[in-house]
Each structure stands twice: as structure tokens, then as C-alpha cells.
Design an enzyme around this catalytic site. Structure first.
Site, PDB file in Angstrom:
ATOM      1  N   GLY A  23       0.802  -1.209   0.000  1.00  0.00           N
ATOM      2  CA  GLY A  23       0.000   0.000   0.000  1.00  0.00           C
ATOM      3  C   GLY A  23       0.837   1.262   0.000  1.00  0.00           C
ATOM      4  N   GLY A  24       1.898   1.289  -0.817  1.00  0.00           N
ATOM      5  CA  GLY A  24       2.861   2.387  -0.756  1.00  0.00           C
ATOM      6  C   GLY A  24       2.653   3.522  -1.736  1.00  0.00           C
ATOM      7  CG  ASP A  74      -6.686  -7.220  -5.740  1.00  0.00           C
ATOM      8  OD1 ASP A  74      -6.555  -7.011  -4.518  1.00  0.00           O
ATOM      9  OD2 ASP A  74      -7.785  -7.530  -6.253  1.00  0.00           O
ATOM     10  CE1 TYR A 166      -8.952   0.027   8.375  1.00  0.00           C
ATOM     11  CE2 TYR A 166      -9.868   0.954  10.388  1.00  0.00           C
ATOM     12  CZ  TYR A 166      -8.832   0.843   9.487  1.00  0.00           C
ATOM     13  OH  TYR A 166      -7.668   1.548   9.693  1.00  0.00           O
ATOM     14  CB  THR A 168     -13.658  -7.266  12.882  1.00  0.00           C
ATOM     15  OG1 THR A 168     -14.913  -6.892  13.458  1.00  0.00           O
ATOM     16  CG2 THR A 168     -13.388  -8.727  13.192  1.00  0.00           C
TER      17      THR A 168
END
Length: 259
Positions: A23-24, A74, A166, A168
């Protein structure tokens, strides 16, 4: 682009180290990529946002000693994740630092949550962290050690509603960290959770932060200043470096004193 501030720590042990960041392309992740590259690390980062990731890699290539590699993938597709990890490994060498940062805090009500959307939320916020750790473990074992930083959130600690999949997932991250720390510890692989507060990224400011939110933050934080991605990156650098050699199975909270 901001370079590493002269007043902030430099970590010689990070120089030349193979680092993978999920996720950069934007937000906290983009700052992680920038700051690790500024330390002289060999950085690869993965994100589903191909345009933003490629643009960020091009921007950093102008100044980074070792230009970061961007791989579009993904992360909820585990085969695609494994392939992306292999591409990063080919570029940076053995991966001995993993920053499991990717997540999506999309708001969703209980009434609108379906079995499919629940599984999708778990996949993007939890599942890939385990499989990314699994993928890099052989590199770390062969190198004699490494550091894995799983990103959590204070949202579930605050009993925040409106996004149950989210919160959880983020609660479960801390359980994942502690189990991996035990299993990987014999190989000198450290696993910790970095728990950010409400970080004022462009996305948060655009979608969620309004005047009521600012008042909530002011009431909650002991330090009434904006929490920024650079604050999170500073903790991540410490946890990745040899300076934190005996820190594992722990939660490192950066939230201005909210929790």
C-alpha cells in the site's frame, strides 16, 4: 517532495536493506516509501493504484540513492501478491523488512454488510498481512533475522462504529502479530504492530475529517496537534532498524495520547 529532516534519526543498519512496503502509493504508505528510501534502503512497494504508484516511483527516482521499485497488484489475490513479492525480491535482493501497511477504512453499516463485502474487508485489511509475512519469511531466515511491522489502528480501541469489517480486522492484526512473533522468533525475526491514531492524510481530509472530527480529535489526543504520516514513519524506521533488536510481539501506538 520532503527529504529526511536533518533533525530526525538516521539508521545505518537500514542502508542497503531490502524493504517491502504494501500500500505504498499514497497516504502513510507513500511516506514510508520516501523515508525508507532516504535511509538508503532498497525499497519495493506494492499497490493496487497503478497510476499513483508509478507516479510516486518516478518522483522518488529523481533523488533516491536507490530508486524504489513499484509493482501494481491486488493484494487480496494471494497469487498476485506472491508474484509481486518475487518481483520486488528480484529488484532489492532478500527482503528483511516487511511493512504490512495496506488497508481500506471504507465506512459501512451493519445493515449494508453482506457476506461478500465482509470477506472483501477481511481480505484487504488482514488476510494479506499473513500471506505477505509467509512469503518473506524464507528470506529473513536465510539472512539470520528480519523485522515485520503489521499496521493496526486505534479505531477498535475507541469502540468506533460504522465499519465493523475494518475494526474487526484491525483488532485481529494484534493477535496475528503475537502469534507470528512466537513462530518466527527462533529465527531472529521480530514481529510488531504499529498502531496509528487518526492520521491526517489527503484521503482522510478529503473524505472523513470535518469540523466535528477535528473537535473529537482535540478532545481525544493529549497533544492537540495534527498526527501526520511522518510521525508514523519515524516509528516504522525504528522498528525496522537494528536499534529495536529485542522488541517483538509488541504494540507501538502513535496517536498523540488518545488511547
Amino acid at each position: 517532495m520532503s527529504l529526511l529532516a536533518p533533525s530526525l534519526a538516521r539508521y545505518p543498519s537500514l542502508r542497503g536493506r531490502g524493504v517491502l512496503i504494501t500500500g505504498g502509493a499514497t497516504g502513510i504508505g507513500a511516506t514510508l516509501v520516501e523515508q525508507f528510501a532516504a535511509q538508503g534502503a532498497r525499497v519495493g512497494f506494492i499497490d493496487i493504484d497503478a497510476a499513483a504508484g508509478a507516479a510516486w516511483a518516478d518522483t522518488l527516482a529523481a533523488t533516491a540513492e536507490v530508486p524504489p521499485l513499484f509493482v501494481a497488484a491486488d493484494l487480496t489475490d494471494i497469487a498476485a501478491l506472491d508474484a509481486a513479492v518475487n518481483r520486488v525480491r528480484d529488484h532489492v535482493g532478500p527482503i528483511t523488512v516487511l511493512l504490512n501497511n495496506a488497508a481500506n477504512d471504507k465506512r459501512h453499516s451493519i445493515e449494508t454488510t453482506t457476506a461478500e463485502s465482509w470477506d472483501a474487508g477481511i481480505a484487504v485489511n488482514l488476510k494479506h498481512q499473513f500471506f505477505a509475512a509467509k512469503a518473506v519469511c524464507p528470506d529473513m531466515r536465510a539472512a539470520g533475522g528480519g523485522s515485520i511491522v503489521n499496521f493496526g489502528s486505534i479505531s477498535w480501541k475507541l469502540k468506533q462504529g460504522g465499519m465493523p469489517a475494518y475494526t474487526t480486522s484491525k483488532a485481529a492484526v494484534q493477535g496475528l502479530t503475537r502469534s507470528l512473533a512466537r513462530d518466527f522468533g527462533p529465527f531472529n525475526i521480530r514481529v510488531n504492530t504499529l498502531v496509528p491514531g487518526w492520521v491526517m492524510t489527503d484521503k482522510q481530509l478529503r473524505l472523513w475529517v470535518d469540523e466535528a472530527s477535528r473537535e473529537e480529535i482535540a478532545r481525544g489526543q493529549c497533544i492537540n496537534q495534527p498526527l501526520l504520516a511522518t510521525h508514523i514513519a519515524s516509528m516504522a524506521l525504528f522498528l525496522a532498524a537494528d536499534d529495536s533488536a529485542m522488541c517483538t510481539a509488541q504494540d507501538f501506538v502513535v496517536d498523540g495520547g488518545w488511547t
